[in-house]
Design an enzyme around this catalytic site. Structure first.
Site, PDB file in Angstrom:
ATOM      1  N   CYS A 161      35.691  52.620  55.504  1.00  0.00           N
ATOM      2  CA  CYS A 161      36.520  52.604  54.297  1.00  0.00           C
ATOM      3  C   CYS A 161      36.478  53.907  53.501  1.00  0.00           C
ATOM      4  O   CYS A 161      37.138  54.017  52.463  1.00  0.00           O
ATOM      5  CB  CYS A 161      36.118  51.424  53.419  1.00  0.00           C
ATOM      6  SG  CYS A 161      36.246  49.847  54.277  1.00  0.00           S
ATOM      7  N   HIS A 294      36.122  52.859  43.840  1.00  0.00           N
ATOM      8  CA  HIS A 294      36.304  52.081  45.067  1.00  0.00           C
ATOM      9  C   HIS A 294      36.555  50.627  44.678  1.00  0.00           C
ATOM     10  O   HIS A 294      37.444  49.991  45.222  1.00  0.00           O
ATOM     11  CB  HIS A 294      35.058  52.215  45.948  1.00  0.00           C
ATOM     12  CG  HIS A 294      35.247  51.744  47.346  1.00  0.00           C
ATOM     13  ND1 HIS A 294      36.221  52.247  48.180  1.00  0.00           N
ATOM     14  CD2 HIS A 294      34.580  50.803  48.069  1.00  0.00           C
ATOM     15  CE1 HIS A 294      36.150  51.653  49.352  1.00  0.00           C
ATOM     16  NE2 HIS A 294      35.168  50.758  49.311  1.00  0.00           N
ATOM     17  N   HIS A 327      42.131  46.097  49.339  1.00  0.00           N
ATOM     18  CA  HIS A 327      41.289  47.080  50.012  1.00  0.00           C
ATOM     19  C   HIS A 327      41.988  47.510  51.299  1.00  0.00           C
ATOM     20  O   HIS A 327      41.951  46.804  52.310  1.00  0.00           O
ATOM     21  CB  HIS A 327      39.923  46.484  50.315  1.00  0.00           C
ATOM     22  CG  HIS A 327      38.926  47.497  50.784  1.00  0.00           C
ATOM     23  ND1 HIS A 327      39.275  48.801  51.075  1.00  0.00           N
ATOM     24  CD2 HIS A 327      37.586  47.408  51.022  1.00  0.00           C
ATOM     25  CE1 HIS A 327      38.209  49.465  51.473  1.00  0.00           C
ATOM     26  NE2 HIS A 327      37.180  48.644  51.440  1.00  0.00           N
TER      27      HIS A 327
END
Length: 400
Positions: A161, A294, A327
């Site tokens: 990620c 994030h 996400h």
């Protein structure tokens, strides 16, 4: 080196759940609108009746060719937007050293899931062998480079990620070291069965819309999309009369080495990545208008990230944009970089969609309303499986 000599962003593009262009995505972030739906038409799983995801609207990929993946299609759409915004075609860059760096998580790792399933059930067909050979022979960045006819270096970044953020940071380094004049960079990922089921089985997925940094947060929602940035050195920007959408000023990367999937609770690696990025940019906390976090809305991630922010960037406003994008995995850092540049250039940071209740344990309250800013620099960070941490410092278009 002055700001005028720094790596600039000539154009950018974005396709995600809250918008199909950078401007539309930022408008979606401001008003909280995004496609949050069950993935039943795209994922075969017993879980699809329970866990919605943030998806690119179907009309955006209705014309996708059958011989490419959604990840490839999304990135090409974003890249074409970047070229259009820069006012230049890929062919006009033939005389320049053009590199390509694309970050992704799903595409490099799980693109052949159907082949694997056929192999496990002894149903392999000739088409499966062809698909596997084509996949192994054409890494994502190489495919993008060939698509546009570039002949420079290319690299696919698969740091889970953190891939999108790392791709932008590495592109900056390629330009600063003289390897390239221009780099097309960014990230792309799609909703597929492997990450969808994988995050559910890790017990970090939420059946409700995610709530970054909220006391009542219950986990993440995966998303999909792509973002592309066309980075260039000052000489090339001047020669080709390219516009400036902003700057990539600093990049930092560090590894926790703590756990395969969980972050270091103290955010040690992220603290280092943030410090390296600020040092590279020559900036400090007082210079930063906001952090695009994030902010996955998982218990462990938000806690570790808050600790890092409170240590390295105390008092800097924090925005959790995953409340409108989900996400997007390997695309996350790139999507968030584009949204951050939009925020800087419009001097407006959106509210963190989904946040309602402060968590006293975090000592951090993200943006609760759209706020005006005067400072011209921002930080965007990413945390990933394997202990990967990455951060970039961005500058508005008017800082030079």
């Amino acid at each position: 080196m002055t700001l005028a000599d720094k790596v600039s962003v000539a154009g950018m593009g974005c396709v995600c759940a809250c918008g199909n262009t950078p401007a539309a995505a930022f408008e979606g972030a401001l008003n909280g609108n995004a496609l949050f739906a069950l993935p039943a038409g795209r994922v075969e799983s017993t879980y699809t009746a329970k866990y919605p995801v943030f998806m690119v609207p179907p009309d955006e990929y209705a014309q996708k060719p059958t011989d490419i993946t959604f990840s490839q299609f999304f990135f090409i759409k974003a890249a074409l937007q970047a070229f259009e915004q820069a006012g230049i075609s890929p062919q006009q860059l033939n005389a320049k050293r053009v590199g390509v760096i694309v970050g992704a998580s799903v595409h490099p790792s799980f693109h052949c899931f159907k082949v694997y399933r056929h192999w496990k059930t002894d149903k392999l067909a000739e088409a499966d062998y062809t698909a596997l050979k084509n996949y192994l022979a054409s890494p994502l960045a190489q495919w993008v480079s060939r698509y546009f006819g570039f002949e420079g270096p290319f690299q696919t970044v698969a740091t889970a990620c953190a891939s999108g953020t790392d791709a932008i940071g590495l592109a900056k380094n390629w330009i600063e070291t003289g390897l390239c004049d221009v780099v097309l960079c960014g990230g792309t990922d799609e909703v597929t069965q492997s990450p969808y089921v994988g995050f559910i089985r890790l017990l970090v997925s939420s059946a409700q819309r995610c709530r970054p940094f909220c006391k009542t947060r219950t986990g993440i929602n995966i998303g999909e999309g792509a973002a592309a940035l066309l980075l260039t050195n000052a000489q090339t920007a001047k020669q080709l009369n390219l516009p400036c959408q902003g700057y990539v000023l600093g990049y930092g990367n560090a590894c926790d080495g703590f756990h395969p999937t969980a972050p270091d609770p103290k955010g040690t690696g992220l603290q280092k990545a943030l410090s390296f990025a600020l040092q590279d940019a020559g900036k400090c906390a007082d210079d930063i208008a906001f952090i695009n976090a994030h902010g996955t809305a998982s218990q462990a991630n938000d806690s570790a990230e808050s600790m890092a922010f409170n240590t390295i960037l105390p008092g800097v406003p924090v925005w959790g944009s995953k409340g409108v994008t989900g996400h997007t995995l390997g695309a996350a850092g790139a999507v968030e970089a584009v949204l951050s540049l939009q925020a800087l250039n419009q001097r407006l940071v959106p509210a963190t969609v989904g946040f309602t209740t402060p968590d006293e344990a975090l000592h951090l309250v993200p943006t609760t309303q759209n706020i005006s800013i005067t400072k011209r620099f921002a930080v965007s960070d990413s945390l990933a499986f394997g202990g990967c941490n990455a951060a970039i410092v961005l500058g508005a278009a008017d800082v030079a």
